[in-house]
Design an enzyme around this catalytic site. Sequence first.
Site, PDB file in Angstrom:
ATOM      1  N   LYS A 168       0.830  -1.207   0.000  1.00 24.72           N
ATOM      2  CA  LYS A 168       0.000   0.000   0.000  1.00 24.72           C
ATOM      3  C   LYS A 168       0.862   1.252   0.000  1.00 24.72           C
ATOM      4  O   LYS A 168       1.576   1.513   0.959  1.00 24.72           O
ATOM      5  CB  LYS A 168      -0.880   0.044   1.260  1.00 24.72           C
ATOM      6  CG  LYS A 168      -1.868   1.207   1.234  1.00 24.72           C
ATOM      7  CD  LYS A 168      -2.369   1.584   2.619  1.00 24.72           C
ATOM      8  CE  LYS A 168      -1.496   2.591   3.302  1.00 24.72           C
ATOM      9  NZ  LYS A 168      -1.554   3.936   2.706  1.00 24.72           N
ATOM     10  N   GLU A 241      11.051   1.457   9.404  1.00 24.79           N
ATOM     11  CA  GLU A 241      12.034   2.451   8.926  1.00 24.79           C
ATOM     12  C   GLU A 241      11.386   3.812   9.129  1.00 24.79           C
ATOM     13  O   GLU A 241      10.461   4.170   8.398  1.00 24.79           O
ATOM     14  CB  GLU A 241      12.328   2.226   7.436  1.00 24.79           C
ATOM     15  CG  GLU A 241      13.102   0.969   7.151  1.00 24.79           C
ATOM     16  CD  GLU A 241      14.565   1.055   7.580  1.00 24.79           C
ATOM     17  OE1 GLU A 241      14.987   2.099   8.107  1.00 24.79           O
ATOM     18  OE2 GLU A 241      15.268   0.060   7.378  1.00 24.79           O
ATOM     19  N   CYS A 275      14.373  10.641   4.493  1.00 26.64           N
ATOM     20  CA  CYS A 275      14.471  10.290   5.917  1.00 26.64           C
ATOM     21  C   CYS A 275      15.879  10.542   6.434  1.00 26.64           C
ATOM     22  O   CYS A 275      16.062  11.033   7.541  1.00 26.64           O
ATOM     23  CB  CYS A 275      14.074   8.835   6.120  1.00 26.64           C
ATOM     24  SG  CYS A 275      14.979   7.717   5.036  1.00 26.64           S
ATOM     25  N   GLU A 372      12.029  16.812  13.111  1.00 32.24           N
ATOM     26  CA  GLU A 372      12.366  16.497  11.716  1.00 32.24           C
ATOM     27  C   GLU A 372      11.592  17.438  10.804  1.00 32.24           C
ATOM     28  O   GLU A 372      10.367  17.365  10.724  1.00 32.24           O
ATOM     29  CB  GLU A 372      11.978  15.044  11.402  1.00 32.24           C
ATOM     30  CG  GLU A 372      12.337  14.664   9.987  1.00 32.24           C
ATOM     31  CD  GLU A 372      11.879  13.259   9.583  1.00 32.24           C
ATOM     32  OE1 GLU A 372      10.831  12.796  10.064  1.00 32.24           O
ATOM     33  OE2 GLU A 372      12.575  12.655   8.757  1.00 32.24           O
TER      34      GLU A 372
HETATM   35  P1  NAD Z   1       3.292   8.579   7.503  1.00 33.78           P
HETATM   36  O1  NAD Z   1       3.716   7.820   8.706  1.00 33.78           O
HETATM   37  O2  NAD Z   1       2.291   9.645   7.641  1.00 33.78           O
HETATM   38  O3  NAD Z   1       2.700   7.581   6.400  1.00 33.78           O
HETATM   39  C1  NAD Z   1       3.423   6.484   5.922  1.00 33.78           C
HETATM   40  C2  NAD Z   1       2.465   5.423   5.442  1.00 33.78           C
HETATM   41  O4  NAD Z   1       1.732   4.914   6.551  1.00 33.78           O
HETATM   42  C3  NAD Z   1       1.425   5.921   4.441  1.00 33.78           C
HETATM   43  O5  NAD Z   1       1.221   4.924   3.461  1.00 33.78           O
HETATM   44  C4  NAD Z   1       0.181   6.074   5.319  1.00 33.78           C
HETATM   45  O6  NAD Z   1      -1.035   5.984   4.608  1.00 33.78           O
HETATM   46  C5  NAD Z   1       0.346   4.913   6.264  1.00 33.78           C
HETATM   47  N1  NAD Z   1      -0.378   5.030   7.534  1.00 33.78           N
HETATM   48  C6  NAD Z   1      -0.843   6.158   8.140  1.00 33.78           C
HETATM   49  N2  NAD Z   1      -1.435   5.843   9.313  1.00 33.78           N
HETATM   50  C7  NAD Z   1      -1.327   4.504   9.444  1.00 33.78           C
HETATM   51  C8  NAD Z   1      -1.706   3.574  10.471  1.00 33.78           C
HETATM   52  N3  NAD Z   1      -2.327   3.983  11.581  1.00 33.78           N
HETATM   53  N4  NAD Z   1      -1.412   2.276  10.304  1.00 33.78           N
HETATM   54  C9  NAD Z   1      -0.746   1.852   9.202  1.00 33.78           C
HETATM   55  N5  NAD Z   1      -0.380   2.671   8.200  1.00 33.78           N
HETATM   56  C10 NAD Z   1      -0.649   3.976   8.330  1.00 33.78           C
HETATM   57  O7  NAD Z   1       4.650   9.107   6.847  1.00 33.78           O
HETATM   58  P2  NAD Z   1       4.799  10.049   5.565  1.00 33.78           P
HETATM   59  O8  NAD Z   1       4.433  11.435   5.971  1.00 33.78           O
HETATM   60  O9  NAD Z   1       4.151   9.427   4.399  1.00 33.78           O
HETATM   61  O10 NAD Z   1       6.368   9.939   5.310  1.00 33.78           O
HETATM   62  C11 NAD Z   1       7.295  10.800   5.882  1.00 33.78           C
HETATM   63  C12 NAD Z   1       8.010  10.135   7.034  1.00 33.78           C
HETATM   64  O11 NAD Z   1       8.581   8.900   6.594  1.00 33.78           O
HETATM   65  C13 NAD Z   1       9.160  10.951   7.560  1.00 33.78           C
HETATM   66  O12 NAD Z   1       9.167  10.924   8.960  1.00 33.78           O
HETATM   67  C14 NAD Z   1      10.383  10.225   7.017  1.00 33.78           C
HETATM   68  O13 NAD Z   1      11.548  10.440   7.753  1.00 33.78           O
HETATM   69  C15 NAD Z   1       9.933   8.817   7.050  1.00 33.78           C
HETATM   70  N6  NAD Z   1      10.729   7.983   6.136  1.00 33.78           N
HETATM   71  C16 NAD Z   1      11.592   7.061   6.659  1.00 33.78           C
HETATM   72  C17 NAD Z   1      12.408   6.311   5.818  1.00 33.78           C
HETATM   73  C18 NAD Z   1      13.380   5.294   6.358  1.00 33.78           C
HETATM   74  O14 NAD Z   1      13.795   4.414   5.599  1.00 33.78           O
HETATM   75  N7  NAD Z   1      13.768   5.334   7.616  1.00 33.78           N
HETATM   76  C19 NAD Z   1      12.349   6.509   4.453  1.00 33.78           C
HETATM   77  C20 NAD Z   1      11.470   7.472   3.953  1.00 33.78           C
HETATM   78  C21 NAD Z   1      10.660   8.209   4.809  1.00 33.78           C
END
Ligand code: NAD
Length: 469
Positions: A168, A241, A275, A372
């Site tokens: 997803k 991650e 990230c 962040e």
């Molecule tokens: P987010 O946590 O808002 O969303 C990530 C995903 O989780 C989306 O697909 C979202 O629909 C889903 N999601 C939301 N609520 C959920 C729940 N309760 N249960 C399961 N899934 C749920 O993050 P974002 O804003 O899309 O991405 C940005 C963040 O991701 C930043 O903090 C960034 O640092 C992090 N990130 C980390 C890595 C890594 O490898 N460590 C890589 C890229 C981004």
Amino acid sequence: MPEFTMTIGGAAVETTAVFDVINPATGSPHAAAPDCSRAQLDAAFDAAATAYPAWRSDEAARRTALKAAADVLMAAAGGDLAETLTAEQGKPLQDARFEVMGAAIWLQYFADLEIPREVIQDDDRAKVEVVRRPLGVVAAITPWNFPLVLAAWKIAPALLAGNTLVLKPSPYTPLATLKVGELLRDVLPPGVLNVVSGGDDLGAWMTSHPVPRKISFTGSIETGKKVAAAAAPDLKRTTLELGGNDPAIVLDDADPAVVANKVFDQAFANNGQVCSAIKRVYVPERLYDDVVEALAAKARSVKVGNGLEEGVQYGPINNRPQYERVQELVADALANGGRAAAGGAPIDGPGYFFAPTILTDVAEGVRIVDEEQFGPALPVLRYTDVEDAVARANATDFGLSGSVWGTDADRAAEVAERLECGTAWVNTHLALAPHQPFGGFKWSGIGVENGTWGLVGFTETQVVHRAKR
Ligand code: NAD
């Protein structure tokens, strides 16, 4: 048939409900994405569970299929797929093409990676081997900054290990991932890779669904904690991650112009929406003005615009909440003694554009240093004593990665090894590769992705003990 469909059991699946995907360069809807129902999610997990026994039992077929999938994606890099990615994510078209190629490279790498199998005892009493078994069905959830490459980080090792997958993408960037599902429909056996799209609630349904045995999640720390909680009742495995607040420490023997140039690139890559981008820079007092000026000069010189236009280096911020958050953090820094050496404000226009921003005279206690920012604004902090800089770099719940910069690389490496983070770089940052494990200390994650270590995360450990007497 609508332009974008989900892939379930190898077939195109439409939904009754759809949601708009906004092009961040215009602020207007670009296309409609399917909004997966609960019954369709059940069907996706059923398809993955049905495909699992045959898929897990033929390693050679898995490798062949992964290679074919890599070829399909590599061939797609120059076409519409990259344009779809730019239209939903904002990144310049060339970067979108590189991302498609990156996804292909990851699939290719894992297609050839050995699955570890180790004899740990072989004597007159017993032969004991440690082998890796697949987990079953995996639920994979990705964020909006690198939808394709981060999906490939999950698809490639999960499938090589013998698992099947329901994937997803983020509701901000579902389209290119849906296209990947479509492109691979005839390449992978039906049900091996299912792609669904919907809102955050769909992610929550996935993490509490009884079928998946593992959740592979990339996203924010806040959501990562919810995923861990949802996985706990039936002890699903998780790889998380999560976010980072990566420090870069510039040592006093560094060349300010050379370092500033590289630090800028590693802080503003993907418009700061990485990230493990550099999110705060520690600079010795003596070099401070020179480094700031070089960073600011570069920030003023780069071209920001619609990623589909020729020559654009940095696109918009991906979505309105993130755009507002970056504005809020920069305004907060300016209200708390900070100064913008470059940028400092949004760029006029309909899209979510923000001027590349270099902030000076801020320190810990100001939100953009402690949190962040995930956008095109970089705080530059002063230090006088390197011990103090290391302590400040480590004084955080984040621990994704960090870097140390200096002419004496051995000394820089010695300082880098004291950073409390998953990757410690010396004179570089963001140098990621398929063979290199990547993950965070502390709140930046649990487990790693990539390399043999990432592959192992998609397996259970089994001991096969054959008695000899
Ligand atoms: P987010 O946590 O808002 O969303 C990530 C995903 O989780 C989306 O697909 C979202 O629909 C889903 N999601 C939301 N609520 C959920 C729940 N309760 N249960 C399961 N899934 C749920 O993050 P974002 O804003 O899309 O991405 C940005 C963040 O991701 C930043 O903090 C960034 O640092 C992090 N990130 C980390 C890595 C890594 O490898 N460590 C890589 C890229 C981004």
